[in-house]
Design a protein around this motif. Structure first.
Motif, short mmCIF file in Angstrom:
data_model
loop_
_atom_site.label_atom_id
_atom_site.label_comp_id
_atom_site.label_asym_id
_atom_site.label_seq_id
_atom_site.Cartn_x
_atom_site.Cartn_y
_atom_site.Cartn_z
N ALA A 31 0.84 -1.21 0.00
CA ALA A 31 0.00 0.00 0.00
C ALA A 31 0.87 1.25 0.00
N PHE A 32 1.95 1.24 0.78
CA PHE A 32 2.87 2.38 0.82
C PHE A 32 3.54 2.57 -0.54
N GLN A 33 3.85 1.47 -1.20
CA GLN A 33 4.46 1.51 -2.51
C GLN A 33 3.55 2.21 -3.52
N LEU A 34 2.25 1.94 -3.45
CA LEU A 34 1.30 2.61 -4.34
C LEU A 34 1.28 4.12 -4.09
N LEU A 35 1.34 4.50 -2.82
CA LEU A 35 1.33 5.93 -2.48
C LEU A 35 2.55 6.64 -3.08
N LEU A 36 3.70 5.96 -3.09
CA LEU A 36 4.93 6.57 -3.60
C LEU A 36 4.84 6.91 -5.08
N VAL A 37 4.07 6.15 -5.84
CA VAL A 37 3.99 6.40 -7.29
C VAL A 37 2.62 6.91 -7.70
N ALA A 38 1.89 7.46 -6.76
CA ALA A 38 0.57 8.01 -7.09
C ALA A 38 0.69 9.34 -7.83
N ARG A 39 1.91 9.93 -7.84
CA ARG A 39 2.15 11.21 -8.51
C ARG A 39 1.27 12.33 -7.95
N LEU A 40 1.16 12.33 -6.64
CA LEU A 40 0.43 13.40 -5.99
C LEU A 40 1.26 14.67 -6.03
N PRO A 41 0.71 15.77 -6.50
CA PRO A 41 1.50 17.00 -6.68
C PRO A 41 2.23 17.45 -5.42
N TRP A 42 1.58 17.37 -4.26
CA TRP A 42 2.21 17.86 -3.04
C TRP A 42 3.50 17.12 -2.73
N LEU A 43 3.48 15.80 -2.88
CA LEU A 43 4.68 15.01 -2.63
C LEU A 43 5.71 15.20 -3.73
N ASP A 44 5.26 15.18 -4.97
CA ASP A 44 6.18 15.24 -6.10
C ASP A 44 6.99 16.54 -6.10
N ARG A 45 6.37 17.65 -5.80
CA ARG A 45 7.08 18.93 -5.84
C ARG A 45 8.08 19.06 -4.70
N ARG A 46 7.89 18.32 -3.64
CA ARG A 46 8.77 18.43 -2.48
C ARG A 46 9.85 17.35 -2.44
N ILE A 47 9.59 16.23 -3.05
CA ILE A 47 10.55 15.12 -3.01
C ILE A 47 11.14 14.84 -4.39
N MET A 73 10.03 13.05 -8.48
CA MET A 73 9.64 11.74 -8.97
C MET A 73 10.79 10.75 -8.94
N ASP A 74 12.02 11.22 -9.19
CA ASP A 74 13.14 10.28 -9.21
C ASP A 74 13.36 9.63 -7.86
N ARG A 75 13.29 10.41 -6.78
CA ARG A 75 13.48 9.83 -5.45
C ARG A 75 12.29 8.97 -5.05
N LEU A 76 11.09 9.43 -5.34
CA LEU A 76 9.91 8.63 -5.04
C LEU A 76 9.95 7.30 -5.78
N THR A 77 10.39 7.33 -7.04
CA THR A 77 10.48 6.11 -7.83
C THR A 77 11.55 5.18 -7.27
N SER A 78 12.67 5.75 -6.84
CA SER A 78 13.73 4.93 -6.25
C SER A 78 13.24 4.26 -4.98
N TRP A 79 12.53 4.99 -4.14
CA TRP A 79 11.96 4.39 -2.91
C TRP A 79 10.93 3.32 -3.27
N HIS A 80 10.13 3.59 -4.30
CA HIS A 80 9.14 2.62 -4.76
C HIS A 80 9.83 1.32 -5.19
N ARG A 81 10.93 1.45 -5.89
CA ARG A 81 11.66 0.27 -6.38
C ARG A 81 12.14 -0.59 -5.21
N TRP A 82 12.81 0.04 -4.26
CA TRP A 82 13.35 -0.74 -3.14
C TRP A 82 12.25 -1.25 -2.22
#
Length: 428
Positions: free
Chosen positions: A48-64, A66-75
């Protein structure tokens, strides 16, 4: 930092809740089954957390980013795989320990007699396949579109795994509060994906009605595409960000390519500049004016939002100059621009950089020559920008060049929080 801390806090809080419901359900089985149930819960929570990481929510994406969110999603994805494999092994061997069956026949018996177990086996099989194709050796050999199509089966695995857990999970069978909590967790995760990956892009494209307004060759293998539409002043795009662009032609509508904005958004036009590196980017040169465009985004944390110092250094390599040029247009305060290319002919948009640097009082250095010796080594960077440790550094270019510059900045003692970069990294 706030967004990252918030994500960790959300995950930690949910781990605590899962442990509470797990212990509240009691231990009526042997140790292997207890371990199996615990790894199954944590595997599903990480999913479930993995899905949240790649949901492309603007608030998270602008602060973190996509590259870092995707890397966390991968691991996180590999953690999910190992947790669910451990769950299957512990459960199977645990029940086999309590019966006269060997592990293989015990798994077959569970699949045939216990509700939801067959669905779980299918879900695990899908996750194993996705894990294999996501490994580096396989990922490099697959086209993004092929990998993405296979990755979409994750959602099938999610549905199968969720229905299995709710049906037979001890923590949920004995507690309506646990079932409500678990449904809420998955509702939020899937809802975030639905909003970020489907609803928001569809809404923005319906609202803005994007079309190609001009195609301008910048060199033999580089082209700029201008896109216009309705109410672009209300599109929350910033210099340094990128979109996933789909040009709706008969042969390319299904391809999404990440290209940065090469000019700061002005509320009337968006511009991307791309180098011919494949069929998709090479076809941009022949794009017809009026072609409909479907753009997902804007994405990326490579913006002035994260500045920590009043002065900046902008370092570009090759076509990585596109977001750098846009950032220079938006930046306030003194800036030093370093543009690294092999030859003068490779300096895309250099004329625009010269004009912008003159207008904004910025220093511009064109550094040419072969990759070896490294012309952006610590000594050279220190010579070009003596006060580099007191500036924010924005960096974009080919991965080898970026890695070398990041190493140089580290040697020079530039604080990590002052170094801003982003790599294009997509997740399904």
């Amino acid at each position: 930092m706030v967004a990252r801390t918030g994500l960790y806090a959300v995950l930690a809080a949910n781990v605590a809740v899962v442990l509470y419901f797990f212990f509240a359900a009691g231990f009526a089985s042997n140790t292997l089954i207890v371990l199996g149930r615990l790894t199954g819960l944590f595997g599903a929570l990480l999913m479930a957390f993995q899905l949240l990481l790649v949901a492309r929510l603007p608030w998270l994406d602008r602060r973190i980013g996509m590259d870092r969110l995707t890397s966390w999603h991968r691991w996180t994805g590999f953690s999910v795989l190992w947790a669910l494999l451990a769950h299957a092994v512990f459960i199977t061997f645990g029940y086999a320990q309590s019966s006269s069956l060997d592990p293989v026949n015990q798994l077959i018996d569970l699949a045939e007699t216990v509700e939801g177990v067959l669905r779980a086996v299918v879900a695990l099989g899908i996750i194993i396949v996705i894990g294999v194709v996501s490994a580096r050796f396989a990922r490099r050999r697959l086209a993004y579109e092929t990998w993405h199509f296979i990755h979409l089966y994750t959602y099938v695995a999610v549905v199968l795994a969720f229905t299995h857990q709710v049906a037979v999970g001890t923590s949920f069978a004995s507690s309506s509060a646990a079932r409500t909590y678990w449904s809420a967790v998955w509702g939020v995760a899937l809802g975030a994906v639905l909003v970020g990956r489907l609803v928001l892009p569809l809404w923005r494209n319906w609202r803005h009605q994007l079309r190609v307004s001009a195609v301008v060759p910048e060199s033999d293998n580089v082209v700029s595409v201008y896109v216009t539409g309705r109410d672009l002043d209300r599109l929350p795009a910033r210099a340094g960000q990128f979109f996933l662009w789909r040009f709706l032609t008969k042969d390319r509508w299904w391809q999404a390519n990440p290209f940065s904005l090469s000019a700061a958004p002005d509320g009337r036009t968006l511009r991307l500049t791309a180098k011919a590196a494949g069929d998709g980017s090479a076809a941009l040169r022949h794009m017809k004016v009026g072609t409909r465009v479907f753009a997902e985004g804007p994405y990326g944390a490579f913006t002035t939002m994260h500045r920590t110092r009043p002065e900046a250094v902008l370092i570009a390599g090759g076509v990585g100059v596109t977001p750098i040029r846009a950032l220079l247009e938006e930046l306030h305060g003194h800036a030093v621009v370093i543009y690294r290319v092999a030859t003068d002919r490779d300096a895309v948009l250099y004329g625009e950089l010269v004009e912008l640097a003159h207008a904004k009082g910025a220093e511009l250095h064109l550094v040419t020559g072969p990759p070896v010796p490294d012309r952006l080594a610590p000594a050279e960077l220190s010579r070009l920008v003596p006060d580099i440790t007191d500036r924010d550094v924005f960096l974009c270019g080919p991965p080898p060049m970026m890695n070398a510059v990041i190493g140089s900045l580290r040697e020079l003692g530039v604080p990590k929080q002052q170094v801003h970069f982003e790599r294009f990294s997509l997740a399904g």
